[in-house]
Design a protein around this motif. Structure first.
Motif, PDB file in Angstrom:
ATOM      1  N   UNK A   3      -6.677  -6.083   9.232  1.00 58.96           N
ATOM      2  CA  UNK A   3      -7.360  -5.278   8.229  1.00 58.96           C
ATOM      3  C   UNK A   3      -6.378  -5.076   7.084  1.00 58.96           C
ATOM      4  N   UNK A   4      -6.786  -5.505   5.899  1.00 57.56           N
ATOM      5  CA  UNK A   4      -5.965  -5.330   4.707  1.00 57.56           C
ATOM      6  C   UNK A   4      -6.691  -4.454   3.714  1.00 57.56           C
ATOM      7  N   UNK A   5      -5.937  -3.661   2.994  1.00 56.60           N
ATOM      8  CA  UNK A   5      -6.517  -2.721   2.024  1.00 56.60           C
ATOM      9  C   UNK A   5      -6.149  -3.149   0.602  1.00 56.60           C
ATOM     10  N   UNK A   6      -7.137  -3.089  -0.283  1.00 55.10           N
ATOM     11  CA  UNK A   6      -6.896  -3.199  -1.716  1.00 55.10           C
ATOM     12  C   UNK A   6      -7.719  -2.104  -2.353  1.00 55.10           C
ATOM     13  N   UNK A   7      -7.101  -1.305  -3.174  1.00 55.65           N
ATOM     14  CA  UNK A   7      -7.746  -0.128  -3.753  1.00 55.65           C
ATOM     15  C   UNK A   7      -8.353   0.696  -2.623  1.00 55.65           C
ATOM     16  N   UNK A   8      -9.660   0.845  -2.599  1.00 54.00           N
ATOM     17  CA  UNK A   8     -10.308   1.610  -1.535  1.00 54.00           C
ATOM     18  C   UNK A   8     -11.140   0.719  -0.623  1.00 54.00           C
ATOM     19  N   UNK A   9     -10.957  -0.589  -0.722  1.00 55.54           N
ATOM     20  CA  UNK A   9     -11.735  -1.522   0.086  1.00 55.54           C
ATOM     21  C   UNK A   9     -10.908  -2.042   1.258  1.00 55.54           C
ATOM     22  N   UNK A  10     -11.596  -2.196   2.402  1.00 59.47           N
ATOM     23  CA  UNK A  10     -10.972  -2.808   3.573  1.00 59.47           C
ATOM     24  C   UNK A  10     -11.441  -4.251   3.647  1.00 59.47           C
TER      25      UNK A  10
ATOM     26  N   UNK B 197      -2.499  -4.389   1.530  1.00 63.22           N
ATOM     27  CA  UNK B 197      -1.639  -3.428   2.210  1.00 63.22           C
ATOM     28  C   UNK B 197      -2.135  -3.265   3.637  1.00 63.22           C
ATOM     29  N   UNK B 198      -1.204  -3.197   4.576  1.00 63.67           N
ATOM     30  CA  UNK B 198      -1.554  -3.041   5.980  1.00 63.67           C
ATOM     31  C   UNK B 198      -1.200  -1.642   6.446  1.00 63.67           C
ATOM     32  N   UNK B 199      -1.956  -1.137   7.392  1.00 70.10           N
ATOM     33  CA  UNK B 199      -1.638   0.166   7.978  1.00 70.10           C
ATOM     34  C   UNK B 199      -0.699   0.014   9.176  1.00 70.10           C
ATOM     35  N   UNK B 200      -0.496  -1.225   9.623  1.00 66.74           N
ATOM     36  CA  UNK B 200       0.385  -1.480  10.756  1.00 66.74           C
ATOM     37  C   UNK B 200       1.842  -1.480  10.301  1.00 66.74           C
ATOM     38  N   UNK B 201       2.731  -1.192  11.214  1.00 65.14           N
ATOM     39  CA  UNK B 201       4.165  -1.298  10.959  1.00 65.14           C
ATOM     40  C   UNK B 201       4.584  -2.749  11.198  1.00 65.14           C
ATOM     41  N   UNK B 202       5.711  -3.148  10.624  1.00 60.96           N
ATOM     42  CA  UNK B 202       6.171  -4.528  10.735  1.00 60.96           C
ATOM     43  C   UNK B 202       6.450  -4.918  12.182  1.00 60.96           C
ATOM     44  N   UNK B 203       7.018  -4.021  12.971  1.00 59.52           N
ATOM     45  CA  UNK B 203       7.298  -4.344  14.375  1.00 59.52           C
ATOM     46  C   UNK B 203       6.014  -4.500  15.178  1.00 59.52           C
TER      47      UNK B 203
ATOM     48  N   UNK C 245       8.497   1.672   2.766  1.00 60.44           N
ATOM     49  CA  UNK C 245       7.733   2.243   3.883  1.00 60.44           C
ATOM     50  C   UNK C 245       6.267   1.819   3.899  1.00 60.44           C
ATOM     51  N   UNK C 246       5.941   0.728   3.237  1.00 59.76           N
ATOM     52  CA  UNK C 246       4.593   0.158   3.271  1.00 59.76           C
ATOM     53  C   UNK C 246       4.715  -1.300   3.678  1.00 59.76           C
ATOM     54  N   UNK C 247       3.693  -1.823   4.371  1.00 58.19           N
ATOM     55  CA  UNK C 247       3.689  -3.226   4.784  1.00 58.19           C
ATOM     56  C   UNK C 247       2.597  -3.944   4.006  1.00 58.19           C
TER      57      UNK C 247
END
Length: 147
Positions: free
Chosen positions: A44-51, A79-85, A67-69
């Motif tokens: 799931x990737x985010x751009x603006x307010x869209x998933x 932008x991802x909500x997941x952490x890199x690890x 601090x953003x992936x």
């Protein structure tokens, strides 16, 4: 290696049975790739307010910045909500590997690799971008490429 395919009733779930004496590295890689394909986790990737739902095979690399992936595809960045690890663990059995402290790279998107100073490498990707592979992760790249 012998491969057998059996037909099953339509209402039953497909099943893979692996029979071997002592699973070697090749058998384990096969097992991991089957598991990864079965899971086939979408991103799931985010751009603006869209998933956006992203196929992992379309991803060139992931990068952590402030601090953003971010997920880098051929022409778009999400932008991802997941952490890199978390990304590294989830896709380790696919073509992804840690290339630096802040980057997870898709080997399938590498066009060429060139050595740099101090044991680092530079990967030229199919979309023309260049990504640095830290010297501590060069052995991981060599292993993934079978060198």
């Amino acid at each position: 290696m012998k491969i057998t395919i059996e037909s099953i009733p339509e209402d039953s779930e497909p099943e893979i049975i692996l029979r071997c004496n002592d699973p070697d590295e090749a058998v384990l890689k096969l097992l991991y790739s089957i598991q990864a394909m079965a899971a086939s986790r979408k991103l799931i990737g985010m751009t603006d307010l869209q998933m956006h739902i992203i196929d992992p095979d379309e991803v060139y690399y992931f990068e952590a910045v402030d601090h953003k992936v971010f997920i880098y595809c051929a022409e778009k960045v999400y932008e991802s909500r997941l952490k890199l690890y978390e990304i590294e663990q989830a896709y380790a059995h696919r073509d992804f590997f840690r290339a630096s402290k802040s980057t997870v790279l898709n080997i399938a998107k590498i066009k060429s690799v060139s050595p740099l100073l101090y044991g680092r490498f530079e990967a030229l990707l199919h979309n023309g971008e260049k990504v640095i592979i830290s010297r501590q992760y060069v052995p991981v790249l060599r292993q993934k490429l079978g060198l």
